[in-house]
Design a protein around this motif. Structure first.
Motif, PDB file in Angstrom:
ATOM      1  N   ASN A 232       7.502   8.127   0.043  1.00 10.04           N
ATOM      2  CA  ASN A 232       6.491   8.407  -0.981  1.00 10.04           C
ATOM      3  C   ASN A 232       5.401   9.283  -0.376  1.00 10.04           C
ATOM      4  O   ASN A 232       4.365   8.795   0.060  1.00 10.04           O
ATOM      5  N   ASP A 233       5.697  10.593  -0.351  1.00  7.41           N
ATOM      6  CA  ASP A 233       4.687  11.545   0.117  1.00  7.41           C
ATOM      7  C   ASP A 233       3.996  12.070  -1.141  1.00  7.41           C
ATOM      8  O   ASP A 233       2.859  11.712  -1.432  1.00  7.41           O
TER       9      ASP A 233
ATOM     10  N   GLY B 288       0.802  -1.233   0.000  1.00  4.49           N
ATOM     11  CA  GLY B 288       0.000   0.000   0.000  1.00  4.49           C
ATOM     12  C   GLY B 288       0.828   1.272   0.000  1.00  4.49           C
ATOM     13  O   GLY B 288       0.290   2.373  -0.082  1.00  4.49           O
ATOM     14  N   VAL B 289       2.168   1.143   0.050  1.00  5.51           N
ATOM     15  CA  VAL B 289       3.013   2.343   0.151  1.00  5.51           C
ATOM     16  C   VAL B 289       3.132   3.080  -1.183  1.00  5.51           C
ATOM     17  O   VAL B 289       3.504   4.251  -1.228  1.00  5.51           O
ATOM     18  N   GLY B 290       2.831   2.360  -2.288  1.00  7.59           N
ATOM     19  CA  GLY B 290       2.888   3.005  -3.600  1.00  7.59           C
ATOM     20  C   GLY B 290       3.939   2.424  -4.540  1.00  7.59           C
ATOM     21  O   GLY B 290       4.244   3.015  -5.577  1.00  7.59           O
ATOM     22  N   LYS B 291       4.465   1.238  -4.213  1.00  7.81           N
ATOM     23  CA  LYS B 291       5.490   0.608  -5.068  1.00  7.81           C
ATOM     24  C   LYS B 291       4.969   0.418  -6.494  1.00  7.81           C
ATOM     25  O   LYS B 291       5.636   0.769  -7.462  1.00  7.81           O
ATOM     26  N   GLY B 292       3.779  -0.149  -6.586  1.00  7.06           N
ATOM     27  CA  GLY B 292       3.204  -0.435  -7.899  1.00  7.06           C
ATOM     28  C   GLY B 292       3.015   0.842  -8.707  1.00  7.06           C
ATOM     29  O   GLY B 292       3.342   0.889  -9.901  1.00  7.06           O
ATOM     30  N   SER B 293       2.509   1.894  -8.059  1.00  2.00           N
ATOM     31  CA  SER B 293       2.278   3.166  -8.763  1.00  2.00           C
ATOM     32  C   SER B 293       3.598   3.726  -9.285  1.00  2.00           C
ATOM     33  O   SER B 293       3.674   4.228 -10.413  1.00  2.00           O
TER      34      SER B 293
ATOM     35  N   ARG C 171      -7.381   1.658  -1.615  1.00  2.00           N
ATOM     36  CA  ARG C 171      -7.180   0.884  -2.841  1.00  2.00           C
ATOM     37  C   ARG C 171      -8.317  -0.108  -3.046  1.00  2.00           C
ATOM     38  O   ARG C 171      -8.671  -0.444  -4.172  1.00  2.00           O
TER      39      ARG C 171
HETATM   40  P1  ADP Z   1       1.801  -1.072  -3.363  1.00  2.45           P
HETATM   41  O1  ADP Z   1       2.128  -1.502  -4.763  1.00  2.45           O
HETATM   42  O2  ADP Z   1       3.009  -0.632  -2.594  1.00  2.45           O
HETATM   43  O3  ADP Z   1       1.003  -2.085  -2.585  1.00  2.45           O
HETATM   44  P2  ADP Z   1       0.002   0.849  -4.693  1.00  2.45           P
HETATM   45  O4  ADP Z   1       0.879   1.441  -5.740  1.00  2.45           O
HETATM   46  O5  ADP Z   1      -1.042  -0.137  -5.097  1.00  2.45           O
HETATM   47  O6  ADP Z   1       0.900   0.250  -3.465  1.00  2.45           O
HETATM   48  O7  ADP Z   1      -0.670   2.091  -3.928  1.00  2.45           O
HETATM   49  C1  ADP Z   1      -1.666   1.918  -2.917  1.00  2.45           C
HETATM   50  C2  ADP Z   1      -2.723   3.029  -3.056  1.00  2.45           C
HETATM   51  O8  ADP Z   1      -2.129   4.279  -2.695  1.00  2.45           O
HETATM   52  C3  ADP Z   1      -3.222   3.183  -4.476  1.00  2.45           C
HETATM   53  O9  ADP Z   1      -4.626   3.429  -4.415  1.00  2.45           O
HETATM   54  C4  ADP Z   1      -2.450   4.392  -5.013  1.00  2.45           C
HETATM   55  O10 ADP Z   1      -3.179   5.090  -5.998  1.00  2.45           O
HETATM   56  C5  ADP Z   1      -2.246   5.233  -3.759  1.00  2.45           C
HETATM   57  N1  ADP Z   1      -1.008   6.034  -3.758  1.00  2.45           N
HETATM   58  C6  ADP Z   1       0.242   5.669  -4.185  1.00  2.45           C
HETATM   59  N2  ADP Z   1       1.141   6.664  -3.996  1.00  2.45           N
HETATM   60  C7  ADP Z   1       0.474   7.689  -3.426  1.00  2.45           C
HETATM   61  C8  ADP Z   1       0.840   9.031  -2.988  1.00  2.45           C
HETATM   62  N3  ADP Z   1       2.092   9.482  -3.071  1.00  2.45           N
HETATM   63  N4  ADP Z   1      -0.121   9.793  -2.445  1.00  2.45           N
HETATM   64  C9  ADP Z   1      -1.398   9.339  -2.344  1.00  2.45           C
HETATM   65  N5  ADP Z   1      -1.835   8.115  -2.733  1.00  2.45           N
HETATM   66  C10 ADP Z   1      -0.915   7.291  -3.273  1.00  2.45           C
END
Ligand code: ADP
Ligand code: 5GP
Length: 182
Positions: free
Chosen positions: A165-166, A13-18, A134
């Motif tokens: 990842n802010d 949930g930290v944003g790795k995938g994004s 998510r």
């Molecule tokens: P992971 O791959 O680490 O599990 P995701 O990329 O799926 O995480 O991101 C989890 C959720 O947080 C998604 O809904 C994404 O859109 C959101 N997200 C990612 N980066 C940020 C950010 N910097 N600020 C706000 N929301 C974010």
């Protein structure tokens, strides 16, 4: 030119995938490694794109055939990086892997030049908000993932880079800069 193998880790949930998805969409010189997993596909996930979805038996067979650069079990399922794909791709391009802490440390043992990057959230409250926002897991699975956070973060010192990842775009740029520097 040297091609870089990078492992990106951090709590669910930290944003790795994004971060990874944006980088590979912008950069032709960086390819994402597609992992194998025994977890069932989430809605919208396609076999061979997000993961190669394997049965437990198929995964076990590939472990025996030493077909993984690294693998690990979490949340009751196996996840692993196909070794042949990564080593072959590195001859012409850089490779980014989105894998957990245990896997990253294993990858570094097998491939010492592997660059380890940890993505951390601005706060635990924000991490929980993203994980719930998510909407891909039920509450029990979210609790499991949150319980693992401290463990993941406790390995921070072994990483080459730690990125908060802010703001998403800032975090993406920081990861891109590491590729260019390495
Ligand atoms: P992971 O791959 O680490 O599990 P995701 O990329 O799926 O995480 O991101 C989890 C959720 O947080 C998604 O809904 C994404 O859109 C959101 N997200 C990612 N980066 C940020 C950010 N910097 N600020 C706000 N929301 C974010
Ligand atoms: P998810 O089920 O949310 O897609 O992934 C769960 C966890 O598995 C994440 O922490 C992710 O980084 C990790 N993961 C994904 N692929 C691999 C892999 O190939 N190897 C290892 N060790 N972990 C992986």
């Amino acid at each position: 030119m040297k091609h870089v193998l990078m492992a990106v880790s951090g709590p669910s949930g930290v944003g790795k995938g994004s971060i990874v998805k944006t980088i590979i969409s912008r950069r032709e010189d960086i390819v994402e490694s597609v992992s194998c997993t025994t977890r069932p596909p989430r809605e919208g996930e396609v076999n061979g794109r997000e993961y190669f979805f394997l049965s437990h038996e198929e995964f076990q067979k590939r472990i025996e055939e030493k077909d993984f650069l690294e693998y690990d079990e979490h949340f009751g399922n196996y996840y692993g990086t196909p070794k042949s794909f990564v080593l072959e791709t590195l001859k012409t391009k850089s490779v980014i892997m989105e894998i957990d802490v245990v896997g990253s440390l294993q990858a570094k043992e097998v491939y010492p030049d592997c660059v380890l990057v940890m993505i951390v959230p601005p706060s635990l409250e924000e991490l929980k908000r993203r994980l719930i926002g998510r909407g891909t897991e039920d509450m029990e699975k979210i609790e499991n993932r949150l319980a693992r956070i401290e463990y993941e973060l406790s390995h921070k010192d072994k990483y080459d880079y730690v990125i908060v990842n802010d703001d998403l775009e800032t975090a993406i740029k920081e990861v891109e800069k590491i590729f260019d520097r390495e």
